[in-house]
Design a protein around this motif. Sequence first.
Motif, PDB file in Angstrom:
ATOM      1  N   PHE A  43       0.830  -1.203   0.000  1.00  0.00           N
ATOM      2  CA  PHE A  43       0.000   0.000   0.000  1.00  0.00           C
ATOM      3  C   PHE A  43       0.869   1.259   0.000  1.00  0.00           C
ATOM      4  CE2 PHE A  43      -3.156  -2.988   1.779  1.00  0.00           C
ATOM      5  CZ  PHE A  43      -4.234  -2.707   0.952  1.00  0.00           C
ATOM      6  N   ILE A  44       1.911   1.263   0.830  1.00  0.00           N
ATOM      7  CA  ILE A  44       2.786   2.438   0.919  1.00  0.00           C
ATOM      8  C   ILE A  44       3.399   2.749  -0.438  1.00  0.00           C
ATOM      9  CG2 ILE A  44       4.924   3.325   1.913  1.00  0.00           C
ATOM     10  CD1 ILE A  44       4.259   1.760   4.457  1.00  0.00           C
ATOM     11  N   ALA A  45       3.933   1.728  -1.102  1.00  0.00           N
ATOM     12  CA  ALA A  45       4.553   1.933  -2.413  1.00  0.00           C
ATOM     13  C   ALA A  45       3.549   2.476  -3.421  1.00  0.00           C
ATOM     14  CB  ALA A  45       5.154   0.622  -2.913  1.00  0.00           C
ATOM     15  N   ALA A  46       2.346   1.933  -3.422  1.00  0.00           N
ATOM     16  CA  ALA A  46       1.313   2.388  -4.367  1.00  0.00           C
ATOM     17  C   ALA A  46       0.915   3.829  -4.089  1.00  0.00           C
ATOM     18  CB  ALA A  46       0.098   1.474  -4.281  1.00  0.00           C
ATOM     19  N   TYR A  47       0.756   4.170  -2.804  1.00  0.00           N
ATOM     20  CA  TYR A  47       0.337   5.526  -2.447  1.00  0.00           C
ATOM     21  C   TYR A  47       1.418   6.550  -2.772  1.00  0.00           C
ATOM     22  CZ  TYR A  47      -3.345   3.088   0.163  1.00  0.00           C
ATOM     23  OH  TYR A  47      -4.397   2.290   0.523  1.00  0.00           O
ATOM     24  N   ILE A  48       2.678   6.162  -2.688  1.00  0.00           N
ATOM     25  CA  ILE A  48       3.778   7.074  -3.020  1.00  0.00           C
ATOM     26  C   ILE A  48       3.861   7.293  -4.529  1.00  0.00           C
ATOM     27  CG2 ILE A  48       6.305   7.292  -3.061  1.00  0.00           C
ATOM     28  CD1 ILE A  48       6.359   6.003  -0.313  1.00  0.00           C
ATOM     29  N   LEU A  49       3.593   6.240  -5.292  1.00  0.00           N
ATOM     30  CA  LEU A  49       3.696   6.349  -6.752  1.00  0.00           C
ATOM     31  C   LEU A  49       2.655   7.283  -7.351  1.00  0.00           C
ATOM     32  CD1 LEU A  49       4.458   2.689  -7.918  1.00  0.00           C
ATOM     33  CD2 LEU A  49       5.993   4.657  -7.904  1.00  0.00           C
ATOM     34  N   PHE A  50       1.516   7.445  -6.676  1.00  0.00           N
ATOM     35  CA  PHE A  50       0.472   8.307  -7.247  1.00  0.00           C
ATOM     36  C   PHE A  50       0.944   9.749  -7.421  1.00  0.00           C
ATOM     37  CE2 PHE A  50      -3.422  10.959  -6.646  1.00  0.00           C
ATOM     38  CZ  PHE A  50      -3.949  10.738  -7.908  1.00  0.00           C
ATOM     39  N   PRO A  51       1.446  10.432  -6.369  1.00  0.00           N
ATOM     40  CA  PRO A  51       1.945  11.796  -6.593  1.00  0.00           C
ATOM     41  C   PRO A  51       3.262  11.830  -7.355  1.00  0.00           C
ATOM     42  CG  PRO A  51       2.313  11.149  -4.317  1.00  0.00           C
ATOM     43  CD  PRO A  51       1.481  10.070  -4.941  1.00  0.00           C
ATOM     44  N   ALA A  52       4.091  10.792  -7.181  1.00  0.00           N
ATOM     45  CA  ALA A  52       5.395  10.784  -7.863  1.00  0.00           C
ATOM     46  C   ALA A  52       5.222  10.712  -9.374  1.00  0.00           C
ATOM     47  CB  ALA A  52       6.233   9.609  -7.362  1.00  0.00           C
ATOM     48  N   GLY A  53       4.203  10.016  -9.835  1.00  0.00           N
ATOM     49  CA  GLY A  53       4.004   9.885 -11.276  1.00  0.00           C
ATOM     50  C   GLY A  53       3.744  11.200 -11.974  1.00  0.00           C
TER      51      GLY A  53
END
Length: 266
Positions: free
Chosen positions: A72-82
């Motif tokens: 979950f942490i990795a997915a949530y970080i990728l949203f703004p990073a993208g």
Amino acid sequence: MPPSLDIRGDIAAAQLAFYAPIAIITFFLTVRHAFEKDAGFFFLFFFSIIRITGGALIIAAELVQPSVLDLFIAAYILFPAGLAFLMLAFLGFLGLAGQHTVSEYRRTMYLLRLIAFIAVVALALSIAGGLLGTHINPDAHTGLILRRVAAGIYGGTFVLLVGATFMSWSYSYLMRSYRRNLLGGLTLALLPLGVRAAYAILDAWSSSDIFGSEPSSNPTLAQLNPITGNFIFYLILGLVMEYIVALICLFFSTIGMQRRHRRHRY
């Protein structure tokens, strides 16, 4: 009873289906352009991979038992990073539109490099801010500050992209018609990109943590959280706006330019 996907899991599955064709197309175009980062395809390919990875992580996180928090942490970080990669892709296509004309001017080169650097800074801050406040590092206050600073930088980057786009229009009389066609498409893409940048800012203020478990006292802001808020806002203001930008950039940098190219034989 076996685990199943909720509404955000279904959206994540749709991400895989929608971004896989873009990833394949942009991969071949990236290879064709010899991995030139200023062509735009390079960053659009990585943006597509990030969205595919984010979708896969959400699906895995919801289906794997026992639950793995790190997914979950990795997915949530990728949203703004993208968003940083989408802006870098836009910047690359803007450079492609002004190739052999405005993009070759020293002032323009400095501006485009500055915008790219700022986008990378936002990327780094959003990743660091996402990690802080989790079990990896419990410094939640610093993480909140970094995420909000990153969101503000995304907003500033968008403003600079608008300025760079209209600066390119001031030299459009020097461009070939098919490059003006690409510039027109990028101008059109500014609207959904602006909506996505605004949503990034609202997202950063919607909750004090990346899990959305500490929502804003403002009920409207709380509804805008991509995790615990209303999924319609997340879908429309976030994912759909990004996809529209990606499609516009891909269309006008390929089909749009090729038609003009063939007509004028450049």
